[in-house]
Design a protein around this motif. Structure first.
Motif, PDB file in Angstrom:
ATOM      1  N   GLU A 170     -40.290 -46.858  67.618  1.00  0.00           N
ATOM      2  CA  GLU A 170     -40.406 -45.485  67.136  1.00  0.00           C
ATOM      3  C   GLU A 170     -41.078 -44.604  68.185  1.00  0.00           C
ATOM      4  O   GLU A 170     -42.035 -45.008  68.859  1.00  0.00           O
ATOM      5  CB  GLU A 170     -41.208 -45.462  65.833  1.00  0.00           C
ATOM      6  N   TYR A 171     -40.563 -43.376  68.304  1.00  0.00           N
ATOM      7  CA  TYR A 171     -41.081 -42.398  69.265  1.00  0.00           C
ATOM      8  C   TYR A 171     -41.401 -41.109  68.518  1.00  0.00           C
ATOM      9  O   TYR A 171     -40.639 -40.669  67.654  1.00  0.00           O
ATOM     10  CB  TYR A 171     -40.064 -42.123  70.376  1.00  0.00           C
ATOM     11  N   PHE A 172     -42.545 -40.499  68.917  1.00  0.00           N
ATOM     12  CA  PHE A 172     -43.009 -39.248  68.312  1.00  0.00           C
ATOM     13  C   PHE A 172     -42.837 -38.144  69.350  1.00  0.00           C
ATOM     14  O   PHE A 172     -43.513 -38.142  70.389  1.00  0.00           O
ATOM     15  CB  PHE A 172     -44.470 -39.389  67.885  1.00  0.00           C
ATOM     16  N   VAL A 173     -41.924 -37.233  69.062  1.00  0.00           N
ATOM     17  CA  VAL A 173     -41.559 -36.194  70.017  1.00  0.00           C
ATOM     18  C   VAL A 173     -42.005 -34.838  69.475  1.00  0.00           C
ATOM     19  O   VAL A 173     -41.777 -34.539  68.292  1.00  0.00           O
ATOM     20  CB  VAL A 173     -40.041 -36.198  70.284  1.00  0.00           C
TER      21      VAL A 173
ATOM     22  N   VAL B 214     -40.408 -34.501  65.924  1.00  0.00           N
ATOM     23  CA  VAL B 214     -39.204 -35.282  65.664  1.00  0.00           C
ATOM     24  C   VAL B 214     -39.576 -36.754  65.817  1.00  0.00           C
ATOM     25  O   VAL B 214     -39.985 -37.185  66.903  1.00  0.00           O
ATOM     26  CB  VAL B 214     -38.055 -34.916  66.616  1.00  0.00           C
ATOM     27  N   THR B 215     -39.458 -37.496  64.725  1.00  0.00           N
ATOM     28  CA  THR B 215     -39.701 -38.929  64.782  1.00  0.00           C
ATOM     29  C   THR B 215     -38.365 -39.617  65.029  1.00  0.00           C
ATOM     30  O   THR B 215     -37.469 -39.568  64.185  1.00  0.00           O
ATOM     31  CB  THR B 215     -40.326 -39.441  63.480  1.00  0.00           C
TER      32      THR B 215
ATOM     33  N   GLY C 260     -38.326 -28.566  59.775  1.00  0.00           N
ATOM     34  CA  GLY C 260     -39.137 -29.641  60.317  1.00  0.00           C
ATOM     35  C   GLY C 260     -40.156 -30.150  59.315  1.00  0.00           C
ATOM     36  O   GLY C 260     -40.391 -29.515  58.269  1.00  0.00           O
ATOM     37  N   PRO C 261     -40.812 -31.278  59.563  1.00  0.00           N
ATOM     38  CA  PRO C 261     -40.549 -32.162  60.714  1.00  0.00           C
ATOM     39  C   PRO C 261     -39.221 -32.903  60.568  1.00  0.00           C
ATOM     40  O   PRO C 261     -38.699 -33.040  59.470  1.00  0.00           O
ATOM     41  CB  PRO C 261     -41.735 -33.125  60.697  1.00  0.00           C
ATOM     42  N   TYR C 262     -38.701 -33.386  61.680  1.00  0.00           N
ATOM     43  CA  TYR C 262     -37.385 -34.003  61.724  1.00  0.00           C
ATOM     44  C   TYR C 262     -37.504 -35.519  61.895  1.00  0.00           C
ATOM     45  O   TYR C 262     -38.492 -36.020  62.441  1.00  0.00           O
ATOM     46  CB  TYR C 262     -36.562 -33.442  62.891  1.00  0.00           C
ATOM     47  N   HIS C 263     -36.465 -36.203  61.433  1.00  0.00           N
ATOM     48  CA  HIS C 263     -36.342 -37.644  61.634  1.00  0.00           C
ATOM     49  C   HIS C 263     -34.937 -37.918  62.153  1.00  0.00           C
ATOM     50  O   HIS C 263     -33.958 -37.380  61.624  1.00  0.00           O
ATOM     51  CB  HIS C 263     -36.589 -38.416  60.344  1.00  0.00           C
ATOM     52  N   ALA C 264     -34.830 -38.743  63.163  1.00  0.00           N
ATOM     53  CA  ALA C 264     -33.527 -39.038  63.756  1.00  0.00           C
ATOM     54  C   ALA C 264     -33.501 -40.485  64.224  1.00  0.00           C
ATOM     55  O   ALA C 264     -34.546 -41.132  64.380  1.00  0.00           O
ATOM     56  CB  ALA C 264     -33.244 -38.103  64.930  1.00  0.00           C
TER      57      ALA C 264
ATOM     58  N   VAL D 286     -28.987 -37.372  70.203  1.00  0.00           N
ATOM     59  CA  VAL D 286     -29.937 -37.877  69.214  1.00  0.00           C
ATOM     60  C   VAL D 286     -29.911 -36.996  67.968  1.00  0.00           C
ATOM     61  O   VAL D 286     -29.586 -37.436  66.878  1.00  0.00           O
ATOM     62  CB  VAL D 286     -31.359 -37.961  69.793  1.00  0.00           C
ATOM     63  N   THR D 287     -30.229 -35.710  68.142  1.00  0.00           N
ATOM     64  CA  THR D 287     -30.213 -34.764  67.033  1.00  0.00           C
ATOM     65  C   THR D 287     -30.327 -33.356  67.581  1.00  0.00           C
ATOM     66  O   THR D 287     -30.490 -33.150  68.798  1.00  0.00           O
ATOM     67  CB  THR D 287     -31.359 -35.050  66.037  1.00  0.00           C
ATOM     68  N   LYS D 288     -30.243 -32.385  66.697  1.00  0.00           N
ATOM     69  CA  LYS D 288     -30.400 -30.982  67.068  1.00  0.00           C
ATOM     70  C   LYS D 288     -31.416 -30.348  66.140  1.00  0.00           C
ATOM     71  O   LYS D 288     -31.384 -30.567  64.925  1.00  0.00           O
ATOM     72  CB  LYS D 288     -29.065 -30.237  66.972  1.00  0.00           C
ATOM     73  N   VAL D 289     -32.332 -29.561  66.708  1.00  0.00           N
ATOM     74  CA  VAL D 289     -33.323 -28.849  65.908  1.00  0.00           C
ATOM     75  C   VAL D 289     -33.028 -27.354  65.982  1.00  0.00           C
ATOM     76  O   VAL D 289     -32.326 -26.887  66.887  1.00  0.00           O
ATOM     77  CB  VAL D 289     -34.754 -29.155  66.398  1.00  0.00           C
ATOM     78  N   THR D 290     -33.567 -26.595  65.045  1.00  0.00           N
ATOM     79  CA  THR D 290     -33.317 -25.155  65.001  1.00  0.00           C
ATOM     80  C   THR D 290     -34.590 -24.435  64.591  1.00  0.00           C
ATOM     81  O   THR D 290     -35.231 -24.806  63.606  1.00  0.00           O
ATOM     82  CB  THR D 290     -32.199 -24.822  64.004  1.00  0.00           C
ATOM     83  N   ALA D 291     -34.938 -23.409  65.384  1.00  0.00           N
ATOM     84  CA  ALA D 291     -36.073 -22.551  65.064  1.00  0.00           C
ATOM     85  C   ALA D 291     -35.551 -21.142  64.789  1.00  0.00           C
ATOM     86  O   ALA D 291     -34.520 -20.723  65.324  1.00  0.00           O
ATOM     87  CB  ALA D 291     -37.082 -22.536  66.204  1.00  0.00           C
ATOM     88  N   THR D 292     -36.244 -20.426  63.949  1.00  0.00           N
ATOM     89  CA  THR D 292     -35.897 -19.035  63.647  1.00  0.00           C
ATOM     90  C   THR D 292     -37.058 -18.128  64.029  1.00  0.00           C
ATOM     91  O   THR D 292     -38.226 -18.544  64.004  1.00  0.00           O
ATOM     92  CB  THR D 292     -35.568 -18.870  62.157  1.00  0.00           C
ATOM     93  N   ASP D 293     -36.712 -16.857  64.376  1.00  0.00           N
ATOM     94  CA  ASP D 293     -37.713 -15.858  64.745  1.00  0.00           C
ATOM     95  C   ASP D 293     -37.432 -14.606  63.940  1.00  0.00           C
ATOM     96  O   ASP D 293     -36.308 -14.087  63.945  1.00  0.00           O
ATOM     97  CB  ASP D 293     -37.653 -15.565  66.247  1.00  0.00           C
TER      98      ASP D 293
END
Length: 582
Positions: A239-242, A262-263, A170-174, A186-193
């Protein structure tokens, strides 16, 4: 707020940790091989079984170990008891000495050589090192001789939820097309732990949207972002800010979380028609404008962008469809109106056109929202320009007899000013075309008169240029060629073509041709020349000779290399004949 959250976490975790420490040895330090080989009826064996929950026992076949566990990130006032080593060779006396070697032995892990208790001396982090491999051995305290072979075992660092999820990309743009249906990807995001994904829920993530509703949604477990609102219009908001949150512990209370942004940009589709900025345009143009020159621009605005905003222009109605044309400016998308045929203020002073702008690329999904075109009216006023005089003819051909009198009128040219103001015209002769000044012209009425005598035989044609000039604007000038043909009159006598001398033998016979003579005339009568031949008066009564015209005999014509040349000389021949013998 962060301090309060820390206190709440401590209140939650402290009892659990204490309980863990209390029961850990009894749970995890039992031998893997639960069937011990004990002497039958042995009272000491029964005693050892009561301590089995706190010690690691060895069969006669050697050491058999469970894995030991220690809780990561735990730090207390005392070292943490990890477990206890014990061998069945130990009768309870102090002759057995326990030795520990391997990963972290002596630094991280310390063993009580008498009791076999193993303690962790430092705070451990599973994310740095998840397990330690060590070797245990029992030796005689006095002689240091091994009582049995060494045995290897593992201490695993038990995970706690001490790492929050992170969005490393991140940050992401889509992007997503505007007007998309609900559920469009729209898109896919991924977090790690960094916590243990196997043990517990410390690394079990659940995704949610903190900001960006009701426009978008996210799948809790796959982190796929989709549209949640239909017909989002780019022209209204592009444009949207998520804000996306990933929370571990399966999303339950007490779990740690991380966020990313995610923009999302809506891409354009052709959902808007072109629209003229005004319904009526006014332009004016001089009548002498050059062909192809632009006279004005019209503009149809389109809320779309790029290819979706491109339009083509056409003239679809009007009284000047053949006089004007309209083309599209590729850079500005303006419609450029140009002149394709000459204009004449005196003939037509205004035109009315109807122009149309239509999108080039039509999206079939939105065809029902059409038509994707618009029209406007264009009024064009033709303004008068100061034009030069116009002659009544493109060329003039005049005729005059060569014996015409000086100052006689041989012809007239006329011209007028086509402008409404109609300036008077003055005429003159371009003297470069009349170097001998044989002609004059009346400046007022254009009558051409003879200035010097003419001779057709010298010059049959005269070509002059007449100039017409506006008296109110001397820069407005026109020219016209005038060809003047000089007509013949019979002003030249015949001449013999050459001198002749004839000879005759004394035995000449009657009727014999003695000599052929010929005559020429510089004049050119309409019906041709007719000459009468006769002998000299003193020879008229001479019976020996007669003269007779040779009918049909004509000398060849001589070619004169000029477009306006006189007719060829004509030579007429006669025979002189002997009538009697001499």
């Amino acid at each position: 707020m962060p301090e309060r959250l820390t206190e709440m976490l401590m209140d939650t975790w402290t009892p659990l940790i204490i309980l863990w420490i209390t029961v850990l040895p009894s749970i995890f330090m039992a031998p893997m091989n639960q069937s011990q080989v004990l002497p039958s009826g042995s009272s000491t064996g029964l005693k050892r079984l009561t301590e089995e929950q706190r010690v690691l026992n060895r069969s006669k076949r050697g050491w058999v170990w469970n894995q030991m566990f220690v809780l990561e990130e735990f730090s207390g006032p005392e070292p943490i008891l990890v477990g206890r080593l014990h061998t069945d060779l130990d009768p309870g006396s102090s002759k057995i000495k326990y030795i520990l070697s391997g990963d972290g032995a002596g630094t991280i892990f310390v063993i009580n050589d008498k009791t076999g208790d193993i303690h962790a001396m430092k705070r451990l982090d599973r994310e740095e090192k998840a397990e330690y491999t060590l070797t245990a051995q029992a030796v005689d305290r006095d002689t240091n001789k091994p009582l049995e072979p060494p045995s290897e075992f593992i201490i695993k660092v038990q995970d706690i939820n001490d790492n929050a999820p992170e969005f490393v990309d991140g940050p992401y743009h889509a992007t997503v097309p505007e007007m998309s249906v609900v559920g469009t990807f729209v898109t896919k995001v991924t977090a790690t732990d960094a916590d243990d994904p196997v043990y517990g829920n410390s690394a079990k993530l659940v995704y949610s949207i903190l900001e960006g509703q009701p426009y978008f949604s996210i799948e809790p477990h796959t982190a796929i972002i989709k549209t949640a609102l239909p017909n989002m219009d780019r022209e209204a908001k592009e444009e949207y800010f998520v804000v996306i949150q990933a929370k571990d512990m399966g999303g339950h209370m007490g779990g740690l979380s991380g966020t990313t942004t995610v923009t999302i940009t809506l891409t354009d589709v052709n959902d808007n028609p072109p629209k003229f900025a005004q319904s009526l345009y006014h332009f004016s143009v001089m009548e002498d404008v050059a062909l192809g020159e632009p006279i004005g621009r019209v503009k149809a605005n389109d809320l779309d962008i790029g290819e979706n905003a491109k339009s083509s222009y056409d003239i679809i109605e009007g009284d000047g469809m053949d006089i004007f044309e309209i083309t599209t400016d590729a850079q500005t998308q303006d419609g450029i109106i140009r002149v394709r045929k000459p204009l004449d203020f005196e003939t037509k002073k205004s035109y009315t056109l109807k122009v149309e702008a239509a999108n080039i690329h039509i999206d079939p999904r939105f065809i029902s929202g059409g038509p994707f075109k618009d029209t406007a009216t264009v009024k064009i006023v033709v303004e008068d320009a100061d034009e030069p005089p116009v002659f009544s003819s493109l060329t003039y051909l005049l005729e005059v007899h060569e014996n015409a009198a000086i100052n006689s009128v041989i012809g007239q040219v006329t011209a007028h000013d086509p402008d409404v103001s109609s300036s008077p015209i003055r005429f003159s002769i371009d003297r470069h075309t009349d170097l001998e000044r044989q002609f004059n012209i009346n400046a007022e009425d254009g009558k051409i008169t003879l200035a010097t005598p003419l001779d057709r035989e010298t010059n049959m044609w005269h070509n002059i240029t007449i100039v017409a000039t506006e008296t109110r604007n001397h820069s407005q000038v026109s020219r016209v060629p005038v060809a003047i043909k000089v007509l013949d009159v019979n002003d030249n006598a015949p001449e013999f073509a050459s001198e002749h001398e004839a000879f005759l033998c004394e035995n000449g016979k009657p009727g014999q041709v003695i000599q052929i003579v010929s005559a020429v005339d510089k004049d050119d009568p309409k019906n041709g020349h007719y000459f009468l031949y006769s002998l000299l008066p003193e020879m008229v009564n001479n019976p020996n000779f007669t003269i007779k015209k040779n009918e049909g005999c004509r000398a060849p014509e001589r070619q004169i290399p000029s477009l306006l040349r006189p007719k060829p000389e004509v030579i007429h021949q006669v025979f002189i004949r002997l009538d009697r013998p001499t």
